[in-house]
Design a protein around this motif. Structure first.
Motif, PDB file in Angstrom:
ATOM      1  N   GLY A   1       3.741  10.411  -6.204  1.00 46.37           N
ATOM      2  CA  GLY A   1       5.054  10.950  -6.541  1.00 46.37           C
ATOM      3  C   GLY A   1       5.243  11.158  -8.031  1.00 46.37           C
ATOM      4  O   GLY A   1       5.727  12.211  -8.470  1.00 46.37           O
ATOM      5  N   VAL A   2       4.860  10.164  -8.823  1.00 42.38           N
ATOM      6  CA  VAL A   2       4.973  10.311 -10.279  1.00 42.38           C
ATOM      7  C   VAL A   2       4.092  11.453 -10.759  1.00 42.38           C
ATOM      8  O   VAL A   2       4.500  12.271 -11.604  1.00 42.38           O
ATOM      9  CB  VAL A   2       4.602   8.993 -10.985  1.00 42.38           C
ATOM     10  CG1 VAL A   2       4.485   9.197 -12.490  1.00 42.38           C
ATOM     11  CG2 VAL A   2       5.641   7.911 -10.682  1.00 42.38           C
ATOM     12  N   ALA A   3       2.877  11.546 -10.211  1.00 41.72           N
ATOM     13  CA  ALA A   3       1.969  12.630 -10.613  1.00 41.72           C
ATOM     14  C   ALA A   3       2.533  13.998 -10.240  1.00 41.72           C
ATOM     15  O   ALA A   3       2.397  14.965 -11.005  1.00 41.72           O
ATOM     16  CB  ALA A   3       0.604  12.424  -9.965  1.00 41.72           C
ATOM     17  N   LEU A   4       3.187  14.082  -9.083  1.00 40.43           N
ATOM     18  CA  LEU A   4       3.760  15.369  -8.672  1.00 40.43           C
ATOM     19  C   LEU A   4       4.860  15.805  -9.628  1.00 40.43           C
ATOM     20  O   LEU A   4       4.977  16.989  -9.966  1.00 40.43           O
ATOM     21  CB  LEU A   4       4.300  15.259  -7.249  1.00 40.43           C
ATOM     22  CG  LEU A   4       4.830  16.552  -6.619  1.00 40.43           C
ATOM     23  CD1 LEU A   4       3.762  17.635  -6.604  1.00 40.43           C
ATOM     24  CD2 LEU A   4       5.353  16.289  -5.211  1.00 40.43           C
ATOM     25  N   GLN A  24       0.821  -1.210   0.000  1.00 43.27           N
ATOM     26  CA  GLN A  24       0.000   0.000   0.000  1.00 43.27           C
ATOM     27  C   GLN A  24       0.858   1.264   0.000  1.00 43.27           C
ATOM     28  O   GLN A  24       0.550   2.232  -0.687  1.00 43.27           O
ATOM     29  CB  GLN A  24      -0.937  -0.003   1.207  1.00 43.27           C
ATOM     30  CG  GLN A  24      -2.022  -1.076   1.149  1.00 43.27           C
ATOM     31  CD  GLN A  24      -2.882  -0.928  -0.097  1.00 43.27           C
ATOM     32  OE1 GLN A  24      -2.692  -1.659  -1.079  1.00 43.27           O
ATOM     33  NE2 GLN A  24      -3.805   0.003  -0.075  1.00 43.27           N
ATOM     34  N   VAL A  25       1.929   1.272   0.782  1.00 46.43           N
ATOM     35  CA  VAL A  25       2.818   2.435   0.801  1.00 46.43           C
ATOM     36  C   VAL A  25       3.475   2.613  -0.570  1.00 46.43           C
ATOM     37  O   VAL A  25       3.585   3.737  -1.080  1.00 46.43           O
ATOM     38  CB  VAL A  25       3.887   2.290   1.895  1.00 46.43           C
ATOM     39  CG1 VAL A  25       4.960   3.374   1.759  1.00 46.43           C
ATOM     40  CG2 VAL A  25       3.245   2.370   3.272  1.00 46.43           C
ATOM     41  N   ALA A  26       3.891   1.514  -1.151  1.00 50.51           N
ATOM     42  CA  ALA A  26       4.529   1.593  -2.469  1.00 50.51           C
ATOM     43  C   ALA A  26       3.599   2.237  -3.483  1.00 50.51           C
ATOM     44  O   ALA A  26       3.993   3.152  -4.221  1.00 50.51           O
ATOM     45  CB  ALA A  26       4.936   0.197  -2.934  1.00 50.51           C
ATOM     46  N   ARG A  27       2.336   1.782  -3.526  1.00 50.50           N
ATOM     47  CA  ARG A  27       1.403   2.353  -4.495  1.00 50.50           C
ATOM     48  C   ARG A  27       1.101   3.814  -4.181  1.00 50.50           C
ATOM     49  O   ARG A  27       1.041   4.653  -5.093  1.00 50.50           O
ATOM     50  CB  ARG A  27       0.107   1.552  -4.538  1.00 50.50           C
ATOM     51  CG  ARG A  27      -0.879   2.124  -5.559  1.00 50.50           C
ATOM     52  CD  ARG A  27      -2.003   1.178  -5.865  1.00 50.50           C
ATOM     53  NE  ARG A  27      -2.874   0.938  -4.715  1.00 50.50           N
ATOM     54  CZ  ARG A  27      -3.880   0.067  -4.729  1.00 50.50           C
ATOM     55  NH1 ARG A  27      -4.110  -0.660  -5.810  1.00 50.50           N
ATOM     56  NH2 ARG A  27      -4.629  -0.097  -3.662  1.00 50.50           N
ATOM     57  N   LEU A  44      10.491   6.068  -7.529  1.00 53.50           N
ATOM     58  CA  LEU A  44      10.470   4.741  -8.149  1.00 53.50           C
ATOM     59  C   LEU A  44      11.047   3.673  -7.221  1.00 53.50           C
ATOM     60  O   LEU A  44      10.619   2.512  -7.261  1.00 53.50           O
ATOM     61  CB  LEU A  44      11.249   4.771  -9.462  1.00 53.50           C
ATOM     62  CG  LEU A  44      10.709   5.712 -10.543  1.00 53.50           C
ATOM     63  CD1 LEU A  44      11.610   5.686 -11.768  1.00 53.50           C
ATOM     64  CD2 LEU A  44       9.288   5.352 -10.924  1.00 53.50           C
ATOM     65  N   ALA A  45      12.013   4.048  -6.386  1.00 57.50           N
ATOM     66  CA  ALA A  45      12.614   3.079  -5.469  1.00 57.50           C
ATOM     67  C   ALA A  45      11.585   2.524  -4.488  1.00 57.50           C
ATOM     68  O   ALA A  45      11.749   1.399  -3.979  1.00 57.50           O
ATOM     69  CB  ALA A  45      13.773   3.721  -4.709  1.00 57.50           C
ATOM     70  N   VAL A  60       9.573  -1.224  -1.586  1.00 59.75           N
ATOM     71  CA  VAL A  60       9.358  -1.055  -0.149  1.00 59.75           C
ATOM     72  C   VAL A  60       8.163  -1.894   0.300  1.00 59.75           C
ATOM     73  O   VAL A  60       7.093  -1.861  -0.320  1.00 59.75           O
ATOM     74  CB  VAL A  60       9.146   0.433   0.194  1.00 59.75           C
ATOM     75  CG1 VAL A  60       8.683   0.597   1.633  1.00 59.75           C
ATOM     76  CG2 VAL A  60      10.445   1.206  -0.042  1.00 59.75           C
ATOM     77  N   ASP A  61       8.334  -2.616   1.386  1.00 56.33           N
ATOM     78  CA  ASP A  61       7.286  -3.465   1.956  1.00 56.33           C
ATOM     79  C   ASP A  61       6.661  -2.776   3.174  1.00 56.33           C
ATOM     80  O   ASP A  61       7.371  -2.213   4.011  1.00 56.33           O
ATOM     81  CB  ASP A  61       7.883  -4.809   2.370  1.00 56.33           C
ATOM     82  CG  ASP A  61       6.843  -5.736   2.967  1.00 56.33           C
ATOM     83  OD1 ASP A  61       6.065  -6.331   2.194  1.00 56.33           O
ATOM     84  OD2 ASP A  61       6.812  -5.856   4.213  1.00 56.33           O
ATOM     85  N   ASP A  62       5.332  -2.844   3.286  1.00 57.14           N
ATOM     86  CA  ASP A  62       4.626  -2.186   4.385  1.00 57.14           C
ATOM     87  C   ASP A  62       5.103  -2.672   5.744  1.00 57.14           C
ATOM     88  O   ASP A  62       5.324  -1.879   6.671  1.00 57.14           O
ATOM     89  CB  ASP A  62       3.118  -2.434   4.265  1.00 57.14           C
ATOM     90  CG  ASP A  62       2.502  -1.739   3.065  1.00 57.14           C
ATOM     91  OD1 ASP A  62       3.201  -0.937   2.421  1.00 57.14           O
ATOM     92  OD2 ASP A  62       1.322  -2.006   2.777  1.00 57.14           O
TER      93      ASP A  62
END
Length: 484
Positions: A19-22, A10-13, A262-263, A267-269
């Protein structure tokens, strides 16, 4: 379908989508503020001339149908609104087709800009943003789980980005192999930042540590991004720390910031919650529509097919960096600073009101980001991209291709063109038309501690030649001079 959904993502998404949108928002702001003056109807490299000689199939863009500055601004404003909607999380609250359509629209709109942007948009991070936006369309919404294949596609992107940058350094310049590259790089990089002077003045053993850390992060860590958890999360952390170091030491537009975003695909919740106990993301429990599963599978198949050439490029002794293998800028090859410049040469543009000027009558135009007057400290602009300033850096390297826009740029200064002058920080003539303009070449170096204390200068410069002789409207173009 348990195999389809990545648990603990969930954090990754959240970070990837917003972030990409920003970064897209920043990119479209730059389009609004810079594109018309650089590439518009009266720009330095007008889009209509480009589309007249380059076919649609070679550079897909809606501007092949029609270009106007008004349409360009409409495209940028729509892109900005869509990007900000994702940043605040509106499309993500709907079904998965809604954020998919938004990201595909962002991708298509920005692709239309990049494919007619010519040298002003010929940067690897343009392709990186386009590829990231395309992949983000397949992350789903808050109503569904995050597709595992999409996260793997993002990790493959970071892998190519980091490993490509590491390999091109080892293959491209002995300074990276003998650990001396950062003796020069902080001083000669395209756009130094406010801390670059201090990074350059670090003791030489620390420069060696910087290079070794760079090699570890770009040659070893990318493989760990593909490892099981918690290794992948720690590898992502290493990428983030390295990129933040680069953010502090220079201005590379949105390259570093987007790499950080992108990194997070690795990352795992649960691992993150172990570091920040208060962070307990909600799990998406909604079913995954069959059509969305099919769309993700098609995307994964496309990425797999298109990966053959960039994978071969990574293994090649003749590795290329920042190459797009298709006009859609998908699954390309990346890299940065395969060679390090040992000295810094800057183009200084000057103007005068006098018909028969002496040396004291010439006044300097000051650019927003590139080095200019010695007493002016470098500014922080990243993630915003100053395209004119970057072009001036390439011109200082001796790139003859940049003369295609530089001569029209000088003519716009002679006309006191308001749109062009807004790209600069300071117009010495305050909007008045000059009689003559010229361009000289200076060799720059960072000042020493003593020079900074005594003279209050960040740079020391000396003239080494003239690139454009004095030039005025209505006369033959100035000569392209040699360098002393």
């Amino acid at each position: 379908m348990d195999w389809f959904v990545a648990e603990g993502s969930q954090v990754a998404r959240f970070v990837l989508q917003r972030g990409v949108a920003l970064v897209y928002a920043v990119a479209f702001v730059a389009v609004l503020r810079q594109f018309p003056a650089l590439l518009g109807e009266r720009g330095l490299l007008p889009v209509p001339r480009f589309t007249a000689r380059v076919p649609l199939r070679a550079a897909p863009s809606l501007f092949h149908l029609r270009y106007s500055d008004r349409l360009l601004r409409a495209v940028a404003r729509v892109g900005l609104v869509l990007a900000l909607a994702v940043v605040v999380g509106l499309p993500q609250q709907g079904p998965p087709w809604l954020p998919m359509l938004v990201f595909l629209a962002l991708y298509a709109l920005y692709l239309s800009v990049v494919n007619v942007g010519q040298v002003f948009y010929g940067f690897g991070w343009e392709s990186l943003l386009l590829e990231a936006g395309f992949l983000a369309a397949f992350l789903g919404s808050d109503r569904t789980g995050t597709p595992l294949l999409t996260l793997l596609a993002f990790r493959w992107l970071v892998f190519r980005l980091e490993l490509g940058a590491g390999l091109i350094k080892l293959r491209g310049d002995p300074a990276w192999r003998n650990l001396t590259a950062l003796d020069h790089h902080h001083e000669t990089q395209p756009m130094p930042g406010p801390l670059s002077w201090f990074f350059h003045r670090l003791p030489w053993p620390l420069h060696r540590v910087e290079v070794v850390a760079n090699h570890v992060t770009q040659l070893i860590v990318p493989f760990l991004l593909l490892a099981p958890q918690p290794v992948a999360t720690w590898a992502a952390g290493a990428v983030v720390v390295t990129q933040l170091w680069l953010v502090l030491s220079g201005n590379f537009a949105w390259l570093n910031w987007l790499t950080i975003v992108l990194a997070f695909s690795a990352v795992d919740d649960d691992v993150l919650a172990g570091l920040v106990p208060s962070l307990t993301p909600e799990r998406a429990t909604g079913p995954t529509p069959l059509w969305f599963t099919g769309a993700v599978l098609v995307m994964a198949g496309l990425v797999l097919v298109l990966s053959r050439r960039p994978a071969r490029n990574l293994l090649s002794r003749r590795q290329r960096m920042n190459v797009s293998y298709n006009p859609f800028h998908l699954v390309g090859a990346y890299g940065a600073f395969g060679s390090v410049t040992r000295r810094r040469e800057e183009i200084v543009v000057e103007a005068t009101r006098e018909e028969d000027p002496g040396e004291e009558d010439w006044e300097e135009y000051v650019f927003r980001g590139k080095p200019g007057p010695p007493g002016r400290r470098p500014r922080q602009y990243a993630p915003y991209h100053l395209r004119l300033d970057w072009g001036m850096w390439f011109l200082g390297l001796g790139s003859s291709a940049q003369l295609a826009w530089f001569l029209p740029f000088l003519d716009r200064l002679l006309e006191a063109d308001a749109a062009t002058l807004r790209l600069l920080r300071h117009d010495p003539l305050a909007g008045e038309r000059p009689v003559w303009v010229r361009a000289r070449v200076f060799r720059y170096r960072f000042s020493t501690w003593e020079e900074l204390r005594r003279e209050r200068v960040w740079w020391v410069r000396r003239e080494v030649g003239e690139i454009i002789a004095p030039r005025r409207l209505g006369r033959a173009p100035g000569d392209v001079g040699g360098r002393a």
